[in-house]
Each structure stands twice: as structure tokens, then as C-alpha cells.
Design an enzyme around this catalytic site. Structure first.
Site, PDB file in Angstrom:
ATOM      1  N   ILE A  71       0.844  -1.199   0.000  1.00  0.00           N
ATOM      2  CA  ILE A  71       0.000   0.000   0.000  1.00  0.00           C
ATOM      3  C   ILE A  71       0.883   1.254   0.000  1.00  0.00           C
ATOM      4  CG2 ILE A  71      -1.966   1.205   1.025  1.00  0.00           C
ATOM      5  CD1 ILE A  71      -2.708  -1.338   2.518  1.00  0.00           C
ATOM      6  N   PRO A  72       1.496   1.568  -1.149  1.00  0.00           N
ATOM      7  CA  PRO A  72       2.217   2.844  -1.198  1.00  0.00           C
ATOM      8  C   PRO A  72       1.217   3.981  -1.016  1.00  0.00           C
ATOM      9  CG  PRO A  72       2.071   1.858  -3.387  1.00  0.00           C
ATOM     10  CD  PRO A  72       1.523   0.852  -2.416  1.00  0.00           C
ATOM     11  N   HIS A  73       1.614   5.010  -0.257  1.00  0.00           N
ATOM     12  CA  HIS A  73       0.675   6.087   0.032  1.00  0.00           C
ATOM     13  C   HIS A  73       1.412   7.375   0.355  1.00  0.00           C
ATOM     14  CE1 HIS A  73       1.562   4.014   3.825  1.00  0.00           C
ATOM     15  NE2 HIS A  73       1.460   5.199   4.399  1.00  0.00           N
ATOM     16  N   ALA A  74       0.714   8.489   0.143  1.00  0.00           N
ATOM     17  CA  ALA A  74       1.294   9.796   0.456  1.00  0.00           C
ATOM     18  C   ALA A  74       0.207  10.850   0.577  1.00  0.00           C
ATOM     19  CB  ALA A  74       2.280  10.214  -0.632  1.00  0.00           C
ATOM     20  N   HIS A 119      -6.378  10.512   4.985  1.00  0.00           N
ATOM     21  CA  HIS A 119      -5.273   9.615   4.689  1.00  0.00           C
ATOM     22  C   HIS A 119      -5.257   8.422   5.637  1.00  0.00           C
ATOM     23  CE1 HIS A 119      -0.837   8.625   4.960  1.00  0.00           C
ATOM     24  NE2 HIS A 119      -1.118   8.373   3.706  1.00  0.00           N
TER      25      HIS A 119
END
Length: 157
Positions: A71-74, A119
Site C-alpha cells: 500500500i504505497p501512500h502519500a 489519509h
């Protein structure tokens, strides 16, 4: 937004953000692949800034959560609304998970910097849903984008 992920799955992850084709074999290339799905939908104002934010997050700590999930996230000012993208891999991609398993289900979360709790809420709701074997199995077996959306809608509701 009271509940960013359950308010409207179709808004958060439209069919155009879902790829059922094999993504690139390398983590960074897969992140760019998912990012481009969101870029093409007009939700990213600055692709390079969004990519930099995602890669900076990867440097901080692995986004491989185990059980074949990445789960790449930003949070970044480069996106104009909360967005989720999805790809699945038959081969698996090394996201550096604690269990050493490659990620076969990859979700990318991008939220505006001013997104506040969105987020964390999206990340935690998605993570909870993906803990269930049947949800992961349905995502692996989905024949089209609508099945992916339906699976997420039911699992997260």
C-alpha cells in the site's frame, strides 16, 4: 468528509484507477504505473511532486504490509482529491514486507496535504478489509473493475 472511504467507493477508486493487467515487476515502476492511472483521471496537478512524495514515503518505511499486500501512500499538495488506485500481480512485487512475501495486491493512496484524517482513515479501513482471506481472494479472482469496486464496497462498509 466524515468517512472518506465508505462515502463513495466509485468516487475514491473509479474503474479507470483499477488495472487488472500485470504491472511492472519493480516496486518503483509499479508505483509510477499506479500513479499514472490517477494522473490520467485529472486528479494529479503535479506528477513529479506526487511521485516524489510516494517515493519519500517508501524511504521512510516499507509499505509492504504482509499477506501479499502493498500500500504505497502519500499526502501531497500535488493531488486535488483523495484517490485510490489498484493493480494485482501474478508474479508478485517486492515491497519489503515483514513476512518477506511479495505483494500481489497493490493499492496506492494519494490524498491532498490538507486532507486531515482522510489519509489515515483510508489506510486503516483498507488495511482492516484486506486482513480477510475472502476479500483478498475475491480481489485476485475479480474479472473486471466493477468486481473490484464491489468487493471493496462490501468489505469496507
Amino acid at each position: 468528509m466524515t468517512d472518506a472511504i465508505t462515502d463513495d467507493i466509485d468516487e475514491l477508486i473509479p474503474a479507470s484507477h483499477i488495472s487488472l493487467s500485470e504491472p511492472p515487476a519493480q516496486k518503483e515502476a509499479t508505483i509510477e504505473y499506479l500513479l499514472d492511472l490517477v494522473v490520467e483521471s485529472g486528479r494529479v496537478d503535479d506528477r513529479q511532486a506526487a511521485l516524489d512524495a510516494l517515493l519519500a514515503r517508501e524511504e521512510e518505511t516499507s509499505t509492504g504490509v504482509g499477506m501479499g499486500i502493498g500500500i504505497p501512500h502519500a499526502k501531497t499538495a500535488a493531488v486535488n482529491r483523495p484517490s485510490l488506485a489498484f493493480a494485482r500481480s501474478n508474479e508478485g512485487i517486492d515491497f519489503g514486507s515483514m513476512d518477506g512475501e511479495p505483494a500481489t495486491l497493490i493499492f496506492m493512496i494519494l490524498v491532498p496535504e490538507a486532507g486531515g484524517e482522510d489519509h489515515l482513515q483510508i489506510l486503516s479501513s483498507l488495511s482492516r478489509a484486506l486482513m480477510h482471506d475472502d476479500v483478498r481472494e475475491r480481489l485476485h479472482d475479480a474479472d473486471d473493475e466493477g468486481e473490484v469496486q464491489d468487493t471493496l464496497r462490501e468489505a469496507i462498509a
